[in-house]
Design a protein around this motif. Sequence first.
Motif, PDB file in Angstrom:
ATOM      1  N   VAL A   1       0.937  -1.002  -0.052  1.00 19.67           N
ATOM      2  CA  VAL A   1       0.111  -0.162   0.271  1.00 19.67           C
ATOM      3  C   VAL A   1       0.864   1.384   0.031  1.00 19.67           C
ATOM      4  N   TRP A   2       0.734   1.834  -0.619  1.00 20.75           N
ATOM      5  CA  TRP A   2       0.793   3.489  -0.800  1.00 20.75           C
ATOM      6  C   TRP A   2       0.307   4.793  -0.767  1.00 20.75           C
ATOM      7  N   THR A   3       0.042   5.238   0.712  1.00 21.85           N
ATOM      8  CA  THR A   3      -0.961   6.154   0.311  1.00 21.85           C
ATOM      9  C   THR A   3      -0.319   7.777   1.301  1.00 21.85           C
ATOM     10  N   PRO A   4      -0.376   8.269   0.125  1.00 17.90           N
ATOM     11  CA  PRO A   4      -0.093   9.751  -0.318  1.00 17.90           C
ATOM     12  C   PRO A   4      -0.966  10.922   0.971  1.00 17.90           C
ATOM     13  N   PRO A   5      -0.003  11.857   1.381  1.00 14.52           N
ATOM     14  CA  PRO A   5      -0.454  12.521   2.236  1.00 14.52           C
ATOM     15  C   PRO A   5      -1.629  13.372   2.813  1.00 14.52           C
ATOM     16  N   GLU A   6      -2.228  13.619   1.254  1.00 17.47           N
ATOM     17  CA  GLU A   6      -3.433  14.133   1.082  1.00 17.47           C
ATOM     18  C   GLU A   6      -4.957  13.095   1.587  1.00 17.47           C
ATOM     19  N   GLN A   7      -5.800  13.722   1.679  1.00 18.10           N
ATOM     20  CA  GLN A   7      -6.910  13.245   1.758  1.00 18.10           C
ATOM     21  C   GLN A   7      -7.696  13.198   0.499  1.00 18.10           C
ATOM     22  N   ALA A   8      -8.687  12.099   0.453  1.00 19.14           N
ATOM     23  CA  ALA A   8      -9.683  12.467  -1.039  1.00 19.14           C
ATOM     24  C   ALA A   8     -10.928  11.924  -0.736  1.00 19.14           C
ATOM     25  N   PHE A   9     -12.363  12.512  -0.247  1.00 20.57           N
ATOM     26  CA  PHE A   9     -13.190  11.337   0.283  1.00 20.57           C
ATOM     27  C   PHE A   9     -14.706  11.527  -0.429  1.00 20.57           C
ATOM     28  N   SER A  10     -14.865   9.860  -1.285  1.00 19.18           N
ATOM     29  CA  SER A  10     -15.489   9.540  -1.912  1.00 19.18           C
ATOM     30  C   SER A  10     -16.151   9.769  -1.934  1.00 19.18           C
ATOM     31  N   ALA A  11     -17.230  10.385  -1.287  1.00 21.66           N
ATOM     32  CA  ALA A  11     -18.711  11.207  -1.584  1.00 21.66           C
ATOM     33  C   ALA A  11     -18.160  12.466  -2.528  1.00 21.66           C
ATOM     34  N   ASP A  12     -17.296  13.220  -2.744  1.00 19.68           N
ATOM     35  CA  ASP A  12     -16.636  14.267  -3.569  1.00 19.68           C
ATOM     36  C   ASP A  12     -16.482  13.982  -5.126  1.00 19.68           C
TER      37      ASP A  12
ATOM     38  N   LEU B   1       4.841  -2.269 -12.527  1.00 21.15           N
ATOM     39  CA  LEU B   1       4.365  -3.152 -13.587  1.00 21.15           C
ATOM     40  C   LEU B   1       5.513  -3.296 -14.110  1.00 21.15           C
ATOM     41  N   PRO B   2       6.319  -4.624 -14.904  1.00 23.19           N
ATOM     42  CA  PRO B   2       4.990  -5.059 -14.992  1.00 23.19           C
ATOM     43  C   PRO B   2       5.712  -6.573 -14.161  1.00 23.19           C
ATOM     44  N   ASP B   3       6.111  -6.796 -12.946  1.00 21.74           N
ATOM     45  CA  ASP B   3       6.458  -7.295 -12.114  1.00 21.74           C
ATOM     46  C   ASP B   3       5.486  -7.839 -10.759  1.00 21.74           C
ATOM     47  N   VAL B   4       4.626  -6.988 -10.906  1.00 19.83           N
ATOM     48  CA  VAL B   4       2.867  -7.269  -9.815  1.00 19.83           C
ATOM     49  C   VAL B   4       2.090  -8.645 -10.419  1.00 19.83           C
ATOM     50  N   ASP B   5       0.861  -8.888  -9.875  1.00 19.07           N
ATOM     51  CA  ASP B   5       0.449  -9.481 -10.568  1.00 19.07           C
ATOM     52  C   ASP B   5      -1.062  -8.859 -10.668  1.00 19.07           C
ATOM     53  N   GLY B   6      -1.044  -7.305  -9.893  1.00 19.57           N
ATOM     54  CA  GLY B   6      -1.759  -6.193  -9.755  1.00 19.57           C
ATOM     55  C   GLY B   6      -1.458  -5.223  -9.073  1.00 19.57           C
ATOM     56  N   VAL B   7      -2.434  -3.841 -10.207  1.00 13.94           N
ATOM     57  CA  VAL B   7      -1.933  -2.937  -9.146  1.00 13.94           C
ATOM     58  C   VAL B   7      -3.290  -1.716  -9.567  1.00 13.94           C
ATOM     59  N   SER B   8      -3.398  -1.165  -8.375  1.00  9.83           N
ATOM     60  CA  SER B   8      -4.297  -0.437  -8.567  1.00  9.83           C
ATOM     61  C   SER B   8      -4.910   1.098  -7.631  1.00  9.83           C
ATOM     62  N   LEU B   9      -5.316   1.724  -8.073  1.00  7.70           N
ATOM     63  CA  LEU B   9      -5.646   3.891  -7.628  1.00  7.70           C
ATOM     64  C   LEU B   9      -7.095   2.383  -6.302  1.00  7.70           C
ATOM     65  N   SER B  10      -6.753   2.805  -5.493  1.00 14.53           N
ATOM     66  CA  SER B  10      -8.023   1.837  -4.415  1.00 14.53           C
ATOM     67  C   SER B  10      -8.697   2.653  -4.246  1.00 14.53           C
ATOM     68  N   GLY B  11     -10.082   2.566  -4.345  1.00 13.44           N
ATOM     69  CA  GLY B  11     -11.424   3.162  -4.572  1.00 13.44           C
ATOM     70  C   GLY B  11     -11.447   4.427  -4.799  1.00 13.44           C
ATOM     71  N   THR B  12     -11.974   5.978  -4.585  1.00 11.37           N
ATOM     72  CA  THR B  12     -11.689   7.306  -5.014  1.00 11.37           C
ATOM     73  C   THR B  12     -10.375   7.110  -4.899  1.00 11.37           C
TER      74      THR B  12
END
Length: 289
Positions: A176-187, A238-249
Motif C-alpha cells: 500500500v502507498w498512501t500519499p499525505p492528502e485525503q480524498a473523500f469518496s462522496a466528493d 508493472l510488469p512485476d506485480v500480479d495486479g496494481v490499482s488506485l484504491s477506491g477514489t
Amino acid sequence: MNGRAKAPAAGTVLNALATGVGSAFAIDAYTTADVSLDDTGNVRGKIEGVPDADTRLIERCVEVVLESADEGSSADEPSSLGATVRTESDVPMASGLKSSSAAANATVLATLSALDTEMEREDACRLGVQAAREVGVTATGAFDDASASMLGGVTVTDNGRDELLARDEVSWDVLVWTPPEQAFSADADVSRCQRVAPIADLVADLALDGDYGRAMTVNGFAFCGALGFPTDPLLSALPDVDGVSLSGTGPSFVAVGGRGVLEAVQERWKSLEGTTWLTTTQTDGTRTI
C-alpha cells in the motif's frame, strides 16, 4: 451492555462508481469499535486521535441497529436506549482504504454484541451501508467495500441492489502507498467515472472469472484517468506485480504479488511522498472481540 468488534480495511479490484458493480478485498489493517449502551436515548460518538472528526456515520450505525432491534421486538413502546460509541483505527481516513466501511461494520457488530443479538453478517453489513447512505459518506452505497470488510476475502457486488455476486478467499501479499492528502469518496466526480463504464464492465467480467490481478490493473488505469490521479505508481509496479490499482477514489494505491516483488516495488514507491507499507489479505472479515 457493552460490545466490541474489529473490522478490516480493504483495497479495490473494481471501483463501483462507473456502473454500480464493484469489487474489493479485505486487508490486514483494522478499525475497532467499542459500544456501551445506556438509557439516555442519545447516541454519542468519538473517534480516537481525531477530536474534530465527523462522527455521524458511527452514531447512525448504532441508531439503525437499535431501530432494527425495536422493529423485531414485541414491546408496545420503542426502547429508550442510547449509547456511547468509540472507534480507533490503523486505517488512515479518506485514503481509499475503506475506513468508513470498516468503521461502520465494526460499530454494527459491536452494537449487536452489546444487545446480545445475532444477525447474519451479510444483513449486518447492509445496516452499515444504509447508515453510510443516510449520512452521505458514500457515492455508490459501498456494498462492495463493506462486504469485503465484513465477510473477508474478495467480493464482487451489485451496489444498486446490495447483492453479493461472488466471494472468494484469497491469500495475497499486499503493498500500500498512501500519499499525505485525503480524498473523500462522496466528493468524487461520478459523471467522469461513468464515462469509463465499458471498461468497468470488462473489469467486472475479469473479476467474476477470478482474474483479479488483471482486473485491478485495468481498473487502476481507467480510474486514474477518470479521477485525475497519476499513473506513475502503476507503471513503476508493472510488469512485476500480479495486479496494481488506485484504491477506491484514492489517493492510496495497492499492489498484490510475491513478497520479494512487492518489497522491490516498495523501494521504488518510497521515493513518493507519503507512506508505504506491506500487509496481507484477510479472510475472516469483521469479528466481535
